[in-house]
Motif scaffolding. Structure first.
Motif, PDB file in Angstrom:
ATOM      1  N   VAL A 202       0.724  -1.020  -0.177  1.00 16.95           N
ATOM      2  CA  VAL A 202      -0.061   0.029   0.001  1.00 16.95           C
ATOM      3  C   VAL A 202       1.016   1.211   0.043  1.00 16.95           C
ATOM      4  O   VAL A 202       1.721   1.427   0.841  1.00 16.95           O
ATOM      5  CB  VAL A 202      -0.869   0.098   1.363  1.00 16.95           C
ATOM      6  CG1 VAL A 202      -1.910   1.122   1.105  1.00 16.95           C
ATOM      7  CG2 VAL A 202      -1.666  -1.341   1.430  1.00 16.95           C
ATOM      8  N   TYR A 203       0.561   2.119  -0.958  1.00 14.97           N
ATOM      9  CA  TYR A 203       1.491   3.255  -1.051  1.00 14.97           C
ATOM     10  C   TYR A 203       0.579   4.375  -1.817  1.00 14.97           C
ATOM     11  O   TYR A 203      -0.815   4.316  -1.959  1.00 14.97           O
ATOM     12  CB  TYR A 203       2.928   3.127  -1.781  1.00 14.97           C
ATOM     13  CG  TYR A 203       2.685   2.722  -3.173  1.00 14.97           C
ATOM     14  CD1 TYR A 203       3.277   3.755  -4.129  1.00 14.97           C
ATOM     15  CD2 TYR A 203       2.021   1.554  -3.797  1.00 14.97           C
ATOM     16  CE1 TYR A 203       3.097   3.489  -5.535  1.00 14.97           C
ATOM     17  CE2 TYR A 203       2.072   1.399  -5.052  1.00 14.97           C
ATOM     18  CZ  TYR A 203       2.583   2.376  -6.055  1.00 14.97           C
ATOM     19  OH  TYR A 203       2.469   2.000  -7.289  1.00 14.97           O
ATOM     20  N   PHE A 204       1.322   5.585  -2.140  1.00 17.91           N
ATOM     21  CA  PHE A 204       0.316   6.719  -2.554  1.00 17.91           C
ATOM     22  C   PHE A 204      -0.436   6.344  -3.610  1.00 17.91           C
ATOM     23  O   PHE A 204      -1.506   7.091  -4.003  1.00 17.91           O
ATOM     24  CB  PHE A 204       1.504   8.080  -2.704  1.00 17.91           C
ATOM     25  CG  PHE A 204       2.360   7.903  -3.937  1.00 17.91           C
ATOM     26  CD1 PHE A 204       1.820   8.411  -5.044  1.00 17.91           C
ATOM     27  CD2 PHE A 204       3.368   7.112  -3.715  1.00 17.91           C
ATOM     28  CE1 PHE A 204       2.655   8.275  -6.303  1.00 17.91           C
ATOM     29  CE2 PHE A 204       4.336   7.138  -4.920  1.00 17.91           C
ATOM     30  CZ  PHE A 204       3.939   7.501  -6.126  1.00 17.91           C
ATOM     31  N   ALA A 205       0.105   5.560  -4.564  1.00 15.13           N
ATOM     32  CA  ALA A 205      -0.502   5.389  -6.131  1.00 15.13           C
ATOM     33  C   ALA A 205      -1.707   4.562  -5.794  1.00 15.13           C
ATOM     34  O   ALA A 205      -2.472   4.593  -6.617  1.00 15.13           O
ATOM     35  CB  ALA A 205       0.423   4.790  -6.960  1.00 15.13           C
TER      36      ALA A 205
ATOM     37  N   ILE B 242       6.015   1.408   3.469  1.00 10.84           N
ATOM     38  CA  ILE B 242       4.509   2.065   3.780  1.00 10.84           C
ATOM     39  C   ILE B 242       5.038   3.627   3.776  1.00 10.84           C
ATOM     40  O   ILE B 242       6.172   3.964   4.324  1.00 10.84           O
ATOM     41  CB  ILE B 242       3.955   1.666   4.825  1.00 10.84           C
ATOM     42  CG1 ILE B 242       2.378   2.212   4.991  1.00 10.84           C
ATOM     43  CG2 ILE B 242       4.494   1.825   6.268  1.00 10.84           C
ATOM     44  CD1 ILE B 242       1.604   1.429   5.910  1.00 10.84           C
ATOM     45  N   ASP B 243       4.440   4.409   3.184  1.00 10.42           N
ATOM     46  CA  ASP B 243       4.644   5.817   3.033  1.00 10.42           C
ATOM     47  C   ASP B 243       3.640   6.541   3.716  1.00 10.42           C
ATOM     48  O   ASP B 243       2.754   5.929   4.373  1.00 10.42           O
ATOM     49  CB  ASP B 243       4.780   6.289   1.692  1.00 10.42           C
ATOM     50  CG  ASP B 243       3.499   6.043   0.677  1.00 10.42           C
ATOM     51  OD1 ASP B 243       2.587   5.792   1.380  1.00 10.42           O
ATOM     52  OD2 ASP B 243       3.612   6.502  -0.298  1.00 10.42           O
ATOM     53  N   THR B 244       3.878   7.991   3.958  1.00 10.18           N
ATOM     54  CA  THR B 244       2.949   8.873   4.498  1.00 10.18           C
ATOM     55  C   THR B 244       1.501   8.784   4.267  1.00 10.18           C
ATOM     56  O   THR B 244       0.658   8.855   4.905  1.00 10.18           O
ATOM     57  CB  THR B 244       3.694   9.945   4.588  1.00 10.18           C
ATOM     58  OG1 THR B 244       3.487  10.592   3.170  1.00 10.18           O
ATOM     59  CG2 THR B 244       4.914  10.258   5.173  1.00 10.18           C
ATOM     60  N   VAL B 245       1.274   8.681   2.987  1.00 11.62           N
ATOM     61  CA  VAL B 245       0.092   8.730   2.318  1.00 11.62           C
ATOM     62  C   VAL B 245      -0.687   7.298   2.918  1.00 11.62           C
ATOM     63  O   VAL B 245      -1.868   7.486   3.218  1.00 11.62           O
ATOM     64  CB  VAL B 245      -0.040   8.735   0.845  1.00 11.62           C
ATOM     65  CG1 VAL B 245      -1.517   8.607   0.378  1.00 11.62           C
ATOM     66  CG2 VAL B 245       0.592  10.122   0.380  1.00 11.62           C
TER      67      VAL B 245
END
Length: 808
Positions: free
Chosen positions: A544-547, A723-726
Motif C-alpha cells: 500500500v503506497y500513495f498510488a 509504507i509511505d506517509t499517504v
C-alpha cells in the motif's frame, strides 16, 4: 510455549502475540542501533585502514584476485583453445559489424582489440567476450549517418557540386570522430553510474523488453544491409519511421539491382547457412567449432583477388585497410551535446546485454558477478577504446557462447583472442582489401538468425503472461518505428507503466480459514475455506503506497459491505438532529419557566389583597400552561414532541451489552433499550410492531437504516514491504472511520521494516497502539473472538460434519 513434530505434522502452543509481545520476546533492537546516523556512515566510509584499502583495490581491480591464483596446468590449455576460437570469430564479425556502424572495416578490428584488453583488468565475468555486437553497431550507425550524411561531403567542382560524387575519405574520417566521441561519452556515463552504485538500473530492462529490442534491432540491421546485398544506393533517412522510408526506397530500386553483387550475396549466404547447419550437427564430435565465417571471408577474398571482381564486374569491395595501430587521440568534444542521448541509450543497452549474459554464465558455473563493477569495467572499456577510434562495445552472445562451450575458464581467453586480432591488424589486414562487402553483409544476415528466432517468444508469452507480451510487442513496434534511441525510451516508459498498473490495480480479497488450521485463503478462489463470523480479513496482493492508497480504502469498503462514508454522513446528520431537539427542548423548558413566572406575577398583580388557596393556585397555573389553550403560549409553538428520541450513549458498550445506537420510541425515559437498532419507522406504524421486529433481529451493529454483523476487521499486510506517509494517513482514517460504527480494526503480518515506517510516521497514538498489530492473521482472529465474545471456531472434523449434515 512448545512445538512437537510428528509424521509431517506440527503443533505449536504459545500465547497470542501482538507487536508489543513479539518485541519483548524477540528483544528487538532500537532504531538507532540498526540505522546509524548519516555522519557516522560517512565517517566509516572515509576511514582508511590497511585491510579496507586492500579490499577496495582488489574490488576495483578483480584481476588482482584471480590472476595470482591462476593455474596454467588446469586453465592454460582450455583458455588457449577458447581464445583462438573466439579470436577467429572476432575477425569477420569485427569487419562485418563495422559496416553496420557505417565505418571502415578496420575500425571494427580496433574495436575487437582495445576494449577486450581493458575488460581483462576490470571485469568480473569469466566467460563473456567483449567486442563488437550487431545491436550496438546499428545504434552507432544511426548516429554517424545522422551527423555525417553523404550530402555534407559532396565533391565541389568550382561553384557546382558533382552529382553523386562523395568525398568518402573526409566522410569516413568525420564519422570515426563522431563514433569515438559517442563511445567515450557513453563509457563515462557507465563509469559514473557504476561509481554511484547504480548497477541495478539494468534490472529495469526486463527480459521480454531486451529480447524484443534486440529483435527489432536485428530488423534495422537487415534493412541497413540490403543495399550491400542488392548493390543499390538508397537515400539515407533519419528520425522516426526512417526504417519504413528506407525499406520503401530499397523496394523501389530493386529493378536496378546489381546482379553480380546479388549472386555473390546469395552464394555466400547459402554456403554460410549450410556450413553452420553442418557445424551444429558435428558439434558434439568436434573439440572446437569450425570457423565458418573466417573460411568464408578467406575464400571470398581469394576468389575476388584472382578474378578481379571489383574491376571486371564493379562489385564493391572493402578497399584499403591500413596496417599498424593508430595512435590515441582526443575525441571531438564539440559533438557531445548532439550525441548525449544516443550515448546514454548505448550505455544502458550495452550494460543490460552484458550483465544478463554475465549473470547467466555465473549462475551456471557457480561464481558471482558484481553488477556495479561490471558497469565500471564496461565503461572503462568504452572510454579507453574511444581514444583509439573504437566504437561502443558490449558482450557478444555468439562469441560468449563459443568462449564458454569450448572450455574457457577465465578472461585469459580474451587476451588470446586480442592477440589474434592484433596480429591481423599488424600483418594480415591488407590481405582483405579485395573482400566484397556483400560477403560481410551476408555474414551479418546469417548471424542475425538467432535473434529472429526470438519471434517464438510471442506465442509463449501469450500462454504465460499477457502483460509481458504487451511489453514485448510495444518494445518491438516502438523500436521499429521510432528508431533505436527513441524506441528504447518509449519501451522503458511503457514497462514502468505496467509496473505502476500492476501495483495500482492489485487483487483485493477477503480471506477465510481452512478449518482446523491457522491458514487463511481467498474465499473466492478456494472452496474449502469459510468466513469467520463477525470478522472480515482483508488482503491486498501488493504493498500500500500513495498510488493505490485510495483504491485500497475503496476496496475495503466494498469487500466489508460497509459504506462508511454514507454511514458517517447519516450519523452526523442524526447527531445534528439530536442536538437541535435538545436545544428546542431546552428553549421550551426556558419558556415554560418564564410562563410560570409571568403567571405568578400576573396573579399577584391582579388581586394582591386576595389570598388563593393552594388548590386554586395550582388550577390557575395549570390553565395557564394548558397547551390546548392559547393563553401564555408562544406564537407558532405547540407543546407536543415528535415521539422519537435518538440516544447516543457516552461510551461504547461491550459485545454482551445493548447496541451502541438506539431508538427510544415515545421519548419515555424508562423505555427498554433494544439490543439492535430498527429501521426508521413509517408514520402510522405502532410501537408494538416496532418492538416486535427489533426483538426478533439479532445483529452486531446498526445505524439507522443500516445493519451489519461485522465487529472486527483484520488487515493482512504481509504483502507490504514498505509504507509511505499517504498510506499511513489512509490506515489512520480506516481506524478512525470504522471506530465510528463500533467496528474494531487490527493489522497482521507486518514486516519489521513496515513497523519501523509506522513508528517514524507517527502512526501509533494512545488509542491505536502496537497492541493492534499481530504477528499473524490467526493471532488477530483469536484475539477478536476472545475480545468480542464470539463462538469458538470448530475443528476441521467438526466443520466437515456440519457440511455433511447441511448437505443431507
Amino acid at each position: 510455549m512448545g512445538t512437537t513434530y510428528r509424521s509431517g505434522k506440527y503443533r505449536v502452543e504459545r500465547d497470542l502475540l501482538d507487536e508489543e509481545g513479539l518485541e519483548a520476546i524477540a528483544q528487538r533492537k532500537i532504531y538507532s542501533d540498526t540505522h546509524p546516523r548519516l555522519t557516522e556512515r560517512l565517517k566509516d566510509s572515509l576511514r582508511c585502514t590497511v585491510p579496507k584499502l586492500k579490499q577496495r583495490i582488489v574490488h576495483s581491480l578483480p584481476v588482482l584476485y584471480w590472476l595470482p591464483r591462476y593455474s596454467i596446468w588446469e586453465y592454460g590449455m582450455p583458455d588457449l583453445i577458447s581464445g583462438i576460437s573466439v579470436g577467429i570469430m572476432h575477425l569477420p564479425q569485427g569487419m562485418a559489424y563495422s559496416l553496420l556502424a557505417s565505418l571502415p572495416p578496420v575500425f571494427g578490428l580496433y574495436t575487437s582489440l582495445y576494449p577486450a584488453l581493458v575488460y581483462f583488468f576490470f571485469g568480473t565475468s569469466r566467460h563473456i567476450s567483449i567486442g563488437t555486437f550487431a545491436v550496438l553497431s546499428i545504434m552507432v550507425g544511426g548516429v554517424t549517418e545522422r551527423l555525417a550524411p553523404d550530402s555534407n561531403f559532396l565533391i565541389a567542382n568550382g561553384t557546382n557540386l558533382t552529382a553523386g560524387q562523395v568525398d568518402v575519405q573526409a566522410r569516413d574520417l568525420y564519422r570515426v570522430q563522431v563514433a569515438a566521441a559517442t563511445t567515450v561519452l557513453g563509457g563515462l556515463i557507465q563509469v559514473v553510474l557504476g561509481l554511484v552504485r547504480f548497477g541495478f538500473v539494468g534490472t529495469y530492462l526486463s527480459e521480454p523488453l531486451v529480447r524484443a529490442y534486440t529483435t527489432a534491432a536485428a530488423a534495422h540491421a537487415v534493412v541497413a544491409q540490403l543495399k550491400y546485398i542488392f548493390g543499390v544506393s538508397p537515400k539515407r533517412f533519419s528520425g522516426p519511421l526512417s526504417l519504413v522510408y528506407t525499406l520503401v526506397d530499397v523496394c523501389s530500386l530493386l529493378t536496378k539491382t546489381h546482379l553480380p553483387t546479388l549472386v555473390v550475396s546469395a552464394v555466400s549466404m547459402t554456403f554460410l547457412i549450410s556450413a553452420k547447419e553442418l557445424n551444429s550437427f558435428l558439434s558434439p564430435k568436434l573439440p572446437v567449432p569450425i570457423p565458418v565465417e573466417l573460411i568464408t571471408i578467406v575464400a571470398a577474398t581469394l576468389i575476388s583477388s584472382y578474378t578481379q571482381l571489383s574491376s571486371n564486374l564493379t562489385i564493391s569491395v572493402v578497399g584499403e585497410i591500413p596496417s599498424g595501430l593508430s595512435p590515441p587521440s582526443l575525441p571531438n568534444v564539440h559533438v557531445f551535446g548532439e550525441v548525449v542521448g544516443d550515448a546514454f541509450a548505448l550505455a544502458i543497452v550495452g550494460y543490460a546485454i552484458s550483465i544478463s549474459l554475465g549473470k547467466t554464465f555465473a549462475l551456471k558455473h557457480g561464481y558471482k558477478v558484481d553488477s556495479n563493477q561490471e558497469l565500471v569495467a564496461l565503461g572503462l572499456s568504452n572510454a579507453v577504446g574511444g581514444f583509439f577510434q573504437c566504437y561502443s562495445v558490449c558482450s557478444s552472445m555468439s562469441r560468449s557462447l563459443i568462449q564458454e562451450s569450448t572450455g574457457g575458464k577465465t578472461q585469459m581467453a580474451g587476451i588470446v583472442s586480442a592477440v589474434i586480432v592484433l596480429v591481423t591488424i599488424l600483418k594480415l589486414g591488407p590481405l582483405f582489401q579485395e573482400l566484397p562487402k556483400a560477403v560481410l553483409a551476408a555474414i551479418v544476415f546469417v548471424n542475425l538468425k538467432g535473434m529472429f528466432k526470438q519471434y517464438s517468444d510471442i506465442p509463449q508469452l501469450w500462454r504465460s503472461n499477457k502483460i509481458d507480451l504487451a511489453v514485448w510487442l510495444v518494445t518491438w513496434v516502438a523500436t521499429l518505428l521510432f528508431n533505436l534511441d527513441l524506441g528504447l525510451a518509449a519501451s522503458i516508459v511503457f514497462a514502468l507503466l505496467t509496473v505502476i498498473f500492476r501495483t495500482q490495480l492489485p487483487t483485493y480479497s477477503v480471506l477465510g480459514q481452512i478449518p482446523g488450521t491457522d491458514l487463511y485463503e481467498d474465499i473466492e478462489t478456494h472452496r474449502g475455506v469459510r468466513e469467520i463470523p463477525g470478522i472480515t480479513i482483508f488482503r491486498s496482493s501488493s504493498t500500500v503506497y500513495f498510488a493505490n492508497a485510495d483504491l485500497y480504502l475503496e476496496a475495503l469498503k466494498e469487500k466489508s459491505g460497509l459504506d462508511i462514508s454514507k454511514m458517517i454522513i447519516y450519523k452526523r446528520r442524526e447527531e445534528a438532529k439530536q442536538r437541535r431537539r435538545e436545544r428546542r427542548a431546552e428553549r421550551r423548558a426556558q419558556r415554560q419557566a418564564k410562563r410560570e413566572k409571568r403567571a405568578q406575577s400576573a396573579m399577584q398583580a391582579a388581586a394582591p389583597e386576595t389570598v388563593l388557596s393552594v388548590e386554586e393556585e395550582e388550577e390557575a397555573v395549570s390553565r395557564w400552561n394548558d397547551p390546548s389553550s392559547n393563553e401564555g403560549a408562544a406564537p407558532g409553538e405547540n407543546g407536543g414532541g415528535n415521539g422519537t428520541v435518538f440516544v447516543i450513549p457516552d461510551s461504547a458498550r461491550h459485545a454482551d451489552e445493548q447496541g451502541r445506537w438506539e431508538y427510544l420510541k415515545g421519548g419515555a425515559p424508562d423505555c427498554a433499550s433494544l439490543g439492535s437498532v430498527s429501521e426508521l419507522q413509517d408514520e402510522g406504524s405502532s410501537s408494538e410492531d416496532t418492538l416486535s421486529r427489533d426483538l426478533e433481529r439479532v445483529s452486531l451493529g446498526s445505524l439507522g437504516k443500516w445493519t451489519w454483523d461485522v465487529h472486527s476487521i483484520v488487515l493482512d499486510l504481509s504483502t507490504a514491504n514498505f509504507i509511505d506517509t499517504v498510506a499511513i494517513k489512509t490506515l489512520r482514517s480506516i481506524f478512525r472511520d470504522f471506530d465510528e460504527i463500533s467496528v474494531d480494526v487490527y493489522m497482521a503480518g507486518c514486516q519489521a521494516k513496515v513497523v519501523e515506517h509506522l513508528e517514524v510516521g507517527g502512526f501509533f497514538t494512545e488509542s491505536v497502539t502496537k497492541r493492534h498489530l499481530f504477528v499473524s492473521v490467526h493471532d488477530a482472529v483469536l484475539y477478536c473472538q476472545n475480545h468480542r465474545g464470539a463462538a469458538t471456531m470448530p475443528s476441521y472434523e467438526e466443520y466437515d460434519e456440519i457440511q455433511r449434515s447441511t448437505a443431507l
